[in-house]
Design an enzyme around this catalytic site. Structure first.
Site, PDB file in Angstrom:
ATOM      1  N   VAL A 195       3.143  -5.627   2.888  1.00 53.82           N
ATOM      2  CA  VAL A 195       2.392  -6.675   4.222  1.00 53.82           C
ATOM      3  C   VAL A 195       2.855  -7.905   3.661  1.00 53.82           C
ATOM      4  CG1 VAL A 195       0.368  -7.248   5.071  1.00 53.82           C
ATOM      5  CG2 VAL A 195       0.431  -4.879   4.268  1.00 53.82           C
ATOM      6  N   GLY A 222       0.782  -1.132   0.092  1.00 54.98           N
ATOM      7  CA  GLY A 222      -0.116  -0.087  -0.179  1.00 54.98           C
ATOM      8  C   GLY A 222       0.981   1.141  -0.005  1.00 54.98           C
ATOM      9  N   GLY A 223       0.018   2.161   0.329  1.00 55.99           N
ATOM     10  CA  GLY A 223       1.013   3.655   0.306  1.00 55.99           C
ATOM     11  C   GLY A 223       1.940   3.900   1.202  1.00 55.99           C
ATOM     12  N   PHE A 224       1.889   3.113   2.495  1.00 56.55           N
ATOM     13  CA  PHE A 224       2.936   3.158   3.519  1.00 56.55           C
ATOM     14  C   PHE A 224       3.841   2.072   3.567  1.00 56.55           C
ATOM     15  CE2 PHE A 224       1.172   7.059   4.775  1.00 56.55           C
ATOM     16  CZ  PHE A 224       0.141   7.047   4.645  1.00 56.55           C
ATOM     17  N   ASP A 253     -11.188   6.995   6.293  1.00 58.72           N
ATOM     18  CA  ASP A 253     -10.685   6.250   5.128  1.00 58.72           C
ATOM     19  C   ASP A 253     -11.486   4.962   4.958  1.00 58.72           C
ATOM     20  OD1 ASP A 253      -9.168   6.413   2.776  1.00 58.72           O
ATOM     21  OD2 ASP A 253      -7.424   5.073   3.793  1.00 58.72           O
TER      22      ASP A 253
END
Length: 422
Positions: free
Chosen positions: A110, A105-107, A221
């Protein structure tokens, strides 16, 4: 003798001509090339020294932040949320092997892992140098440790060692809702009873966040990729990195002066003014509900194909009394018409432009499970198309486009965020 005196006098004059003054002048005058070399070396040394000082300052600052984070979260790790050592996580994920990667994802990515006791976990690995990732990490650890509900994903532990910031979640084998909902093959696994159960589960999870937990929390979100599914297809809301504790008792919104969320799910007051409240979560829930009914994403692709947003398409069919055309074709006619129409009606009530007329999550859940409650007529939803009468805010925003892989965490079409202190 005269000749010898003449030679001595001549020699004396030559010594005077090349005396100490003139010799010193010639030897102390460096050539232009030598001057350039000396200046270049001096500039290089100064630049290297400055770079080294900057590196040392950033290294000390980064370690100070990490130490303060551990000191801040350390006291609660023994009672609320376990602190898991890095060695155990590396062993569980086989040193973050690529084969263990579930998505990104954006950060950060996983990874799937198995602890020594046999428990399956999902490890979210945040970027060490991302200021926004660090803020999200801290927010999620501090917040989700206090939240316990069957429809919220469980955070099992955390780790902050060296340059690693890791969040350890329960592993959910079916990953995220969007992996099924928007896949033409997998969507057939989402029969009506499963979809209805997912809608009710998400509603219960949001109701807990807004009204029933010790903290009043706005998720900010909510979207299909932030709803995970367990082995029985029960929904669990995930990714609390953008969540905020809502302390206003008046029910009004809070103006953060920034836009945080995902385009397509954001309420107009949040998208245009940066104002969030529990009602902005209600709007996101309404969009998600309509996506579950239709099997289509309220995103850029739908805009390209239909020249209008999904919620505008839903409204158009509603006023034409043709709701059956809105339902996901993969359902066929195998669904409860009364339940589906009630969900459709509630979804349109949630996406009304005025936050004051949107229902609360307690009212939403009551309307969804009640067979005899009469529902009010919905107002026309706001416009979100390229021909907006309500234009999207013209402000400098950072747009993050994420991977299309379907991991058990947030994957955005276009996420609009502004870095802010939490």
């Amino acid at each position: 003798m005269a000749s010898a005196g003449h030679i001595a006098s001549s020699h004396h004059r030559r010594l005077l001509d090349t005396g100490p003054g003139k010799g010193a002048d010639n030897s102390s005058s460096p050539s232009p090339d030598a001057t350039r070399i000396m200046v270049g070396v001096l500039v290089t040394v100064i630049c290297c020294t400055l770079l080294y000082c900057i590196y040392c300052w950033r290294w000390r600052k980064r370690n100070a932040i990490r130490r303060s984070l551990i000191q801040r979260l350390g006291p609660r790790s023994s009672s609320d949320l376990p602190l898991i050592d890095l060695i155990s996580i590396l062993a569980a994920t086989e040193n973050f092997a690529e084969a263990k990667k579930l998505g990104e994802g954006g950060f950060g990515p996983v990874y799937r892992g198995v602890l020594s006791g046999g428990s399956e976990i999902a490890v979210k690995r945040l970027s060490a140098r991302s200021r926004q990732g660090s803020a999200e990490f801290r927010n999620e650890v501090e917040l989700i440790a206090k939240l316990q509900h069957r429809n919220l994903v469980r955070l099992l532990g955390w780790c902050a060692e060296h340059d690693e910031k890791l969040l350890v979640y329960e592993y959910l084998p079916n990953r995220s809702l969007d992996a099924f909902l928007f896949d033409p093959i997998k969507s057939v696994q989402l029969g009506w009873s499963t979809r209805h159960n997912v809608i009710l589960g998400i509603a219960r999870g949001l109701l807990y966040l807004h009204e029933d937990s010790l903290l009043k929390v706005v998720h900010r979100d909510l979207k299909a990729s932030n709803v995970l599914l367990d082995d029985k297809m029960n929904p669990k809301i995930s990714d609390f990195g953008m969540a905020k504790i809502f302390e206003e008792e008046s029910g009004g919104g809070i103006n953060m002066g920034c836009v945080v969320g995902t385009y397509g799910y954001m309420a107009p007051e949040l998208a245009l003014e940066g104002v969030f409240s529990v009602k902005s979560d209600v709007f996101s829930f309404g969009v998600l509900l309509l996506e579950i009914l239709s099997g289509q994403r309220n995103g850029a692709l739908y805009l390209e194909e239909h020249d209008q947003s999904l919620i505008r398409g839903a409204w158009k069919l509603w006023i034409q009394d043709d709701a059956a055309e809105f339902m996901d074709p993969s359902l066929g006619r195998s669904y409860s018409r009364d339940e589906a129409w009630r969900c459709y009606h509630v979804g349109l009530l949630c996406v009304q432009g005025n936050p004051d007329v949107r229902p609360t999550m307690s009212s939403v859940l009551h309307m969804l499970i009640s067979d005899h409650m009469e529902l009010p007529a919905p107002d026309r939803p706001p416009l979100f198309t390229r021909h907006n009468s309500i234009p999207f805010p013209a402000m400098p925003l950072s747009v993050r486009t994420e991977s299309r892989v379907s991991p058990p965490h947030s994957i955005n079409d276009v996420t609009i965020t502004t870095i802010e202190p939490r």
